[in-house]
Design an enzyme around this catalytic site. Structure first.
Site, PDB file in Angstrom:
ATOM      1  N   GLY A  68       0.908  -1.314  -0.030  1.00 50.06           N
ATOM      2  CA  GLY A  68      -0.114   0.177  -0.090  1.00 50.06           C
ATOM      3  C   GLY A  68       0.902   1.292  -0.027  1.00 50.06           C
ATOM      4  O   GLY A  68       2.151   1.391   0.143  1.00 50.06           O
TER       5      GLY A  68
ATOM      6  N   CYS B 235       5.687  -5.668   1.725  1.00 42.44           N
ATOM      7  CA  CYS B 235       5.656  -4.302   1.498  1.00 42.44           C
ATOM      8  C   CYS B 235       5.314  -3.446   2.294  1.00 42.44           C
ATOM      9  O   CYS B 235       5.816  -3.307   3.748  1.00 42.44           O
ATOM     10  CB  CYS B 235       4.950  -3.678   0.197  1.00 42.44           C
ATOM     11  SG  CYS B 235       5.964  -2.583  -0.662  1.00 42.44           S
TER      12      CYS B 235
ATOM     13  N   GLN C  76       6.297  -3.495   6.656  1.00 41.31           N
ATOM     14  CA  GLN C  76       6.713  -2.433   7.675  1.00 41.31           C
ATOM     15  C   GLN C  76       5.555  -2.139   8.790  1.00 41.31           C
ATOM     16  O   GLN C  76       6.137  -1.920   9.996  1.00 41.31           O
ATOM     17  CB  GLN C  76       6.748  -0.954   6.678  1.00 41.31           C
ATOM     18  CG  GLN C  76       7.589  -0.998   5.517  1.00 41.31           C
ATOM     19  CD  GLN C  76       7.220  -0.067   4.597  1.00 41.31           C
ATOM     20  OE1 GLN C  76       6.433   0.816   4.715  1.00 41.31           O
ATOM     21  NE2 GLN C  76       8.037  -0.063   3.409  1.00 41.31           N
TER      22      GLN C  76
ATOM     23  N   GLY D  88       9.025   3.478  -0.366  1.00 40.14           N
ATOM     24  CA  GLY D  88       9.940   4.567  -0.133  1.00 40.14           C
ATOM     25  C   GLY D  88      10.401   4.631   1.314  1.00 40.14           C
ATOM     26  O   GLY D  88      11.123   5.370   1.753  1.00 40.14           O
TER      27      GLY D  88
ATOM     28  N   HIS E  42       8.131  -7.531  -3.641  1.00 41.54           N
ATOM     29  CA  HIS E  42       6.814  -8.245  -4.136  1.00 41.54           C
ATOM     30  C   HIS E  42       7.158  -9.641  -4.748  1.00 41.54           C
ATOM     31  O   HIS E  42       7.507  -9.815  -5.770  1.00 41.54           O
ATOM     32  CB  HIS E  42       6.319  -7.244  -5.290  1.00 41.54           C
ATOM     33  CG  HIS E  42       5.559  -5.849  -4.665  1.00 41.54           C
ATOM     34  ND1 HIS E  42       4.163  -6.059  -4.466  1.00 41.54           N
ATOM     35  CD2 HIS E  42       6.006  -4.848  -4.091  1.00 41.54           C
ATOM     36  CE1 HIS E  42       3.745  -4.878  -4.069  1.00 41.54           C
ATOM     37  NE2 HIS E  42       4.970  -4.170  -3.701  1.00 41.54           N
TER      38      HIS E  42
ATOM     39  N   GLU F  28       4.802 -11.698  -5.891  1.00 40.23           N
ATOM     40  CA  GLU F  28       3.939 -11.946  -7.002  1.00 40.23           C
ATOM     41  C   GLU F  28       4.789 -11.294  -8.352  1.00 40.23           C
ATOM     42  O   GLU F  28       4.258 -11.922  -9.393  1.00 40.23           O
ATOM     43  CB  GLU F  28       2.611 -11.451  -6.881  1.00 40.23           C
ATOM     44  CG  GLU F  28       2.458  -9.812  -7.280  1.00 40.23           C
ATOM     45  CD  GLU F  28       3.115  -8.800  -6.366  1.00 40.23           C
ATOM     46  OE1 GLU F  28       3.064  -7.697  -6.615  1.00 40.23           O
ATOM     47  OE2 GLU F  28       3.697  -9.500  -5.034  1.00 40.23           O
TER      48      GLU F  28
END
Length: 358
Positions: free
Chosen positions: A217, A242, A246, A286, A327, A329
């Site tokens: 996200g 991702c 975090q 980021g 990722h 996938e």
């Protein structure tokens, strides 16, 4: 129409506007040679103007097969050479038409190498895409807009929905999930219940899932529902990707920080510290986990970025919880990290057998 990309440090890059008119967002760059449609529809880019470093974009057209979300959430698109006549057996339309139909602001014919070098030297920064004759007062008004207001709420599903399967029941927290992640878990046979990002932990646990998945996200992980994730840890097996990676670190008591210019592309090497193997991965983030903040937590770093040494994966030492920053996938990108979904399935089956007393 002649347009320009203006960075907040005053840098100006002139080009041609392919679609849309004005845009404001955080200017970032993606190093992938392919996958521009997946980039445009990856919800993790919400709030950002994406610069593609590969010079020729649009050469294989677009197709519904490559869509990763219900719509594009990028604020703008910056490319060097825009191909108007694609050639591919899968192409259903041209990128030019795609951009215009969806009114995605795009500027092309610009020096993307110079933009990328600027960002690498000075870090990501806000920017605007405007027609060349836009008054300075309008440009100032655009720069005053924050591109990251409730971005997770913008991209998440608005309603609960199901993707039936015969395997383990997974509660999926949608912080901006890519369709290929859902496809990967569905292909593994999972029975998926996809939930809005801000679904309370109590409602998630009331579904009695076999496991919980935390998706990718946009935005700062500290603005996402950390407390909800904290309440889920220890209740069910958890796999995070991702932003989900975090969030797990924050929920466990760790910390995150913003990278200078982030990792975005389909060619980032990551080392699996367990096997010593290096995988070429697809990434879009980021922020990163502060490894020092993990020192007193019961976790082990399992993967590390080869380029800068940042934490790319971790596993809890006593709970069925693990996550990766990249990722698996992998769309766009290679598919050699899909084993992580198989690992999640093995973990779920192990915990389910344990619960049955086997």
């Amino acid at each position: 129409m002649i347009g320009k990309l203006i960075l907040e440090d005053g840098s100006v890059f002139q080009g041609m506007l392919a679609s849309g008119t004005k845009a404001v967002g955080e200017v970032v760059f993606n190093t992938g040679m392919t996958g521009y449609q997946e980039v445009l529809t990856d919800p993790s880019y919400c709030g950002q103007i994406v610069t593609m470093t590969y010079p020729l974009i649009g050469n294989y057209g677009v197709a519904d097969l490559f869509e990763q979300a219900r719509q594009s959430f990028v604020r703008g698109f910056v490319i060097s050479e825009l191909c108007g006549q694609p050639s591919s057996w899968q192409a259903e339309d041209s990128l030019v038409s795609y951009l215009k139909t969806r009114n995605i602001p795009c500027i092309y014919g610009v020096d993307t190498r110079a933009i990328t070098r600027r960002i690498r030297a000075h870090g990501t920064m806000k920017g605007v895409i405007v027609p060349a004759d836009t008054p300075e007062s309008e440009i100032a008004e655009l720069f005053a807009i924050s591109p990251f207001i409730e971005v997770v709420n913008e991209v998440t599903t608005k309603e609960v929905y199901r993707i039936p399967g015969n395997g383990p029941h997974i509660a999926v927290m949608d912080f901006g999930i890519k369709r290929n992640i859902l496809n990967s878990m569905a292909k593994a046979g999972c029975n998926l219940t996809v939930l809005p990002a801000y679904t309370p932990a109590e409602e998630i646990l009331a579904l009695n899932p076999d496991g919980i998945f935390l998706s990718n996200g946009p935005g700062d992980p500290k603005d996402a529902p950390v407390e909800t994730v904290r309440k889920l840890i220890g209740k069910k097996p958890i796999f995070g990707i991702c932003l989900g990676h975090q969030l797990l670190a924050l929920a466990l008591g760790g910390d995150t920080y913003k990278l200078k210019f982030g990792h975005r592309g389909s060619n980032h090497p990551v080392k699996d510290l367990t096997t010593g193997r290096v995988y070429i991965t697809s990434q879009n983030h980021g922020y990163a986990i502060d490894e020092d903040s993990l020192a007193n937590l019961d976790v082990t770093v399992t993967h590390r970025a080869v380029n800068d040494g940042t934490v790319e994966g971790m596993r809890h030492n006593s709970l069925p919880v693990f996550s990766v920053q990249y990722h698996p996938e992998a769309a766009p990108g290679p598919d050699d990290s899909t084993y992580l979904f198989e690992e999640f399935m093995r973990l779920l089956n192990k915990e389910m057998n344990k619960a049955r007393g086997n």
